[in-house]
Design an enzyme around this catalytic site. Structure first.
Site, PDB file in Angstrom:
ATOM      1  N   ASN A  91      75.359 -85.234  29.231  1.00 27.96           N
ATOM      2  CA  ASN A  91      74.367 -86.018  28.488  1.00 27.96           C
ATOM      3  C   ASN A  91      74.476 -87.438  29.036  1.00 27.96           C
ATOM      4  O   ASN A  91      75.362 -88.174  28.652  1.00 27.96           O
ATOM      5  CB  ASN A  91      74.692 -85.958  26.983  1.00 27.96           C
ATOM      6  CG  ASN A  91      73.790 -86.854  26.161  1.00 27.96           C
ATOM      7  OD1 ASN A  91      72.748 -87.308  26.633  1.00 27.96           O
ATOM      8  ND2 ASN A  91      74.202 -87.112  24.915  1.00 27.96           N
ATOM      9  N   LYS A 103      72.652 -89.902  28.596  1.00 28.12           N
ATOM     10  CA  LYS A 103      72.194 -90.963  27.679  1.00 28.12           C
ATOM     11  C   LYS A 103      71.308 -91.942  28.453  1.00 28.12           C
ATOM     12  O   LYS A 103      70.611 -91.527  29.374  1.00 28.12           O
ATOM     13  CB  LYS A 103      73.383 -91.638  27.001  1.00 28.12           C
ATOM     14  CG  LYS A 103      74.331 -90.615  26.365  1.00 28.12           C
ATOM     15  CD  LYS A 103      75.345 -91.207  25.440  1.00 28.12           C
ATOM     16  CE  LYS A 103      76.200 -90.083  24.852  1.00 28.12           C
ATOM     17  NZ  LYS A 103      77.161 -90.559  23.868  1.00 28.12           N
ATOM     18  N   HIS A 159      71.060 -85.482  18.326  1.00 29.46           N
ATOM     19  CA  HIS A 159      72.248 -86.253  18.691  1.00 29.46           C
ATOM     20  C   HIS A 159      72.474 -87.355  17.657  1.00 29.46           C
ATOM     21  O   HIS A 159      71.527 -87.959  17.157  1.00 29.46           O
ATOM     22  CB  HIS A 159      72.088 -86.841  20.094  1.00 29.46           C
ATOM     23  CG  HIS A 159      73.374 -87.376  20.624  1.00 29.46           C
ATOM     24  ND1 HIS A 159      73.868 -88.605  20.239  1.00 29.46           N
ATOM     25  CD2 HIS A 159      74.296 -86.830  21.457  1.00 29.46           C
ATOM     26  CE1 HIS A 159      75.039 -88.789  20.830  1.00 29.46           C
ATOM     27  NE2 HIS A 159      75.321 -87.726  21.573  1.00 29.46           N
ATOM     28  N   GLU A 194      73.299 -90.302  17.930  1.00 27.16           N
ATOM     29  CA  GLU A 194      72.698 -91.605  18.261  1.00 27.16           C
ATOM     30  C   GLU A 194      71.222 -91.617  17.888  1.00 27.16           C
ATOM     31  O   GLU A 194      70.692 -92.642  17.447  1.00 27.16           O
ATOM     32  CB  GLU A 194      72.914 -91.916  19.755  1.00 27.16           C
ATOM     33  CG  GLU A 194      74.376 -92.262  20.034  1.00 27.16           C
ATOM     34  CD  GLU A 194      74.887 -91.890  21.410  1.00 27.16           C
ATOM     35  OE1 GLU A 194      74.081 -91.659  22.332  1.00 27.16           O
ATOM     36  OE2 GLU A 194      76.130 -91.818  21.567  1.00 27.16           O
ATOM     37  N   GLU A 228      79.717 -82.439  17.346  1.00 28.33           N
ATOM     38  CA  GLU A 228      80.179 -83.724  17.886  1.00 28.33           C
ATOM     39  C   GLU A 228      80.564 -84.644  16.733  1.00 28.33           C
ATOM     40  O   GLU A 228      79.693 -85.268  16.126  1.00 28.33           O
ATOM     41  CB  GLU A 228      79.057 -84.385  18.696  1.00 28.33           C
ATOM     42  CG  GLU A 228      78.582 -83.567  19.875  1.00 28.33           C
ATOM     43  CD  GLU A 228      77.917 -84.444  20.936  1.00 28.33           C
ATOM     44  OE1 GLU A 228      78.366 -84.393  22.082  1.00 28.33           O
ATOM     45  OE2 GLU A 228      76.987 -85.184  20.609  1.00 28.33           O
ATOM     46  N   GLY A 277      82.328 -91.416  22.509  1.00 28.79           N
ATOM     47  CA  GLY A 277      82.452 -92.665  23.258  1.00 28.79           C
ATOM     48  C   GLY A 277      83.617 -93.533  22.805  1.00 28.79           C
ATOM     49  O   GLY A 277      83.733 -94.689  23.198  1.00 28.79           O
ATOM     50  N   SER A 282      84.293 -87.566  23.573  1.00 26.94           N
ATOM     51  CA  SER A 282      85.419 -87.945  24.444  1.00 26.94           C
ATOM     52  C   SER A 282      86.083 -86.745  25.105  1.00 26.94           C
ATOM     53  O   SER A 282      87.295 -86.722  25.303  1.00 26.94           O
ATOM     54  CB  SER A 282      86.435 -88.786  23.670  1.00 26.94           C
ATOM     55  OG  SER A 282      85.832 -89.983  23.201  1.00 26.94           O
TER      56      SER A 282
HETATM   57  P1  PGA Z   1      81.178 -88.910  25.048  1.00 23.02           P
HETATM   58  O1  PGA Z   1      79.743 -88.532  24.426  1.00 23.02           O
HETATM   59  O2  PGA Z   1      81.591 -87.747  25.880  1.00 23.02           O
HETATM   60  O3  PGA Z   1      80.924 -90.146  25.864  1.00 23.02           O
HETATM   61  O4  PGA Z   1      82.102 -89.157  23.888  1.00 23.02           O
HETATM   62  C1  PGA Z   1      79.474 -87.233  24.016  1.00 23.02           C
HETATM   63  C2  PGA Z   1      78.060 -87.164  23.495  1.00 23.02           C
HETATM   64  O5  PGA Z   1      77.630 -88.106  22.822  1.00 23.02           O
HETATM   65  O6  PGA Z   1      77.345 -86.173  23.736  1.00 23.02           O
END
Ligand code: PGA
Length: 252
Positions: A9, A11, A96, A98, A168, A174, A214
């Site tokens: 992903n 982003k 997601h 976000e 998640e 992140g 992460s």
């Molecule tokens: P990350 O993000 O691996 O940077 O923690 C995962 C995600 O948001 O899909």
């Protein structure tokens, strides 16, 4: 055996040129090292068509990171599920955290997006997960259950089979703080149990449930070794081909 998946992903990262270069690198690595799982690149809309043309579709599938909750028309700046499909992408990431947090996507909106994605022949990687306060209050199971029920449980069993779930925990995204493999397994097993209650054990056993937050080469093997963790949705570590391959390799 249910499908194992490692999905990137990106982003809001990478110019068009950088994204195509990254896709090329991932494709090259996989040409030499056949993956033991399905590999998906989730990219911004602008990359989709070019990335589809760049990769070998037998090695790498392509996913959007979002689509509109409306079919078509006067919705300036939006991109419909039909448009995503027309690029050759096969998947779309929906729900997601976000998108939920920064763009106010509710379960109701997500339900519309899921319906339009499926109606247009896309498979959906549907994200669920609790925030830190909910985890600390021991409410994580209730949260993910409601997210799944509200946006997905209106689907027929046939349509539900086109959904990949991605658990998640928001506190792990992140942040460098990964859920332990035991924490991941516990909630993945719970998620599978609610799918089983709704659609039956066979559908539940066939549902791919990814872990995200992460996830990196150093923890992927242990996470993916859990019986109910069927792969990962990868943010930061999907932005470099070698890092991303380190996770894919966890299935070898
Ligand atoms: P990350 O993000 O691996 O940077 O923690 C995962 C995600 O948001 O899909």
């Amino acid at each position: 055996m249910r499908e194992k998946i490692v999905a990137g992903n990106w982003k809001m990262n990478n110019t068009l040129e950088e994204g195509v270069q990254l896709a090329k690198e991932v494709n090259e690595i996989l040409k030499k090292n056949a993956p033991k799982c399905t590999v998906i690149l989730g990219t911004p809309f602008i990359h989709l068509a070019d990335v589809v043309r760049t990769v070998d579709s037998k090695l790498v599938k392509v996913s959007a990171e979002n689509c509109a909750d409306k079919e078509k028309g006067a919705f300036t700046g939006e991109v419909s599920a039909a448009m995503v499909k027309s690029t050759g992408a096969q998947y779309v990431i929906l729900g997601h955290s976000e998108r939920r947090a920064y763009y106010h996507e509710t379960d109701e909106i997500l339900k519309e997006k899921v319906n339009l994605a499926l109606a247009n022949g896309l498979k959906v990687i549907f994200c669920i997960g609790e925030v830190l306060e909910q985890r600390e209050a021991g409410k994580q199971n209730d949260v993910v259950k409601a997210q799944i029920e509200n946006a997905l449980f209106h689907l027929s069993a046939d349509d539900f089979a086109k959904i990949v779930l991605a658990y998640e925990p928001v506190w792990a995204i992140g942040t460098g703080k990964t859920a332990t493999s035991a924490q991941a397994e516990e909630i993945h097993a719970f998620i599978r149990s609610i799918v089983a209650k709704k659609y039956g054990q066979k559908v539940a056993d066939d549902t791919t449930i990814l872990y995200g937050g992460s996830c990196k080469a150093s923890n992927a093997k242990e996470l993916f070794a859990q019986p109910d963790v069927d792969g990962g949705l990868i943010g930061g570590a999907s932005l470099k081909a070698a890092d991303f391959y380190g996770i894919i390799e966890a299935f070898n």
